[in-house]
Design a protein around this motif. Sequence first.
Motif: not given
Length: 123
Positions: A16-23, A41-45, A112-115
């Motif tokens: 679910a987290i992967f799909m949210e970051y991907l979208v 966002c793709f890096k985070l996904a 990672l999501s902060l910077t």
Amino acid sequence: MNLIGNIIWLIFGGLAIFMEYLVSGFAMCCTIVGIPWGIQCFKLAFLALFPFGKKIRVTEGNPGCLSTLLNIIWFFIGGLWIALTHLGFGLLLAITIIGLPFAKQHFKLMGLSLTPFGREVYE
């Protein structure tokens, strides 16, 4: 251990987290201005898909002032809220002994999501 952790992570919310970051990444890449943030966002996904066994480091060399500027914009646009979400899930999972490895992964994603600019994911 990494394989088992990744499978459990994937079943209990990682997909679910992967799909949210991907979208979010695709939505940001629809505009020319949002492409740098979409790439992050793709890096985070892909880190959120299989976080066990992966590490984050600052890119070698000087990332420069452009990545600092992009990180500041990212922080105020959405990075703070993403980090707070990962912090909440991490604290919730850290209550139990079984959830500690998953809490550690949420804290890694929070950092990672902060910077995200000027950092890379490696194995």
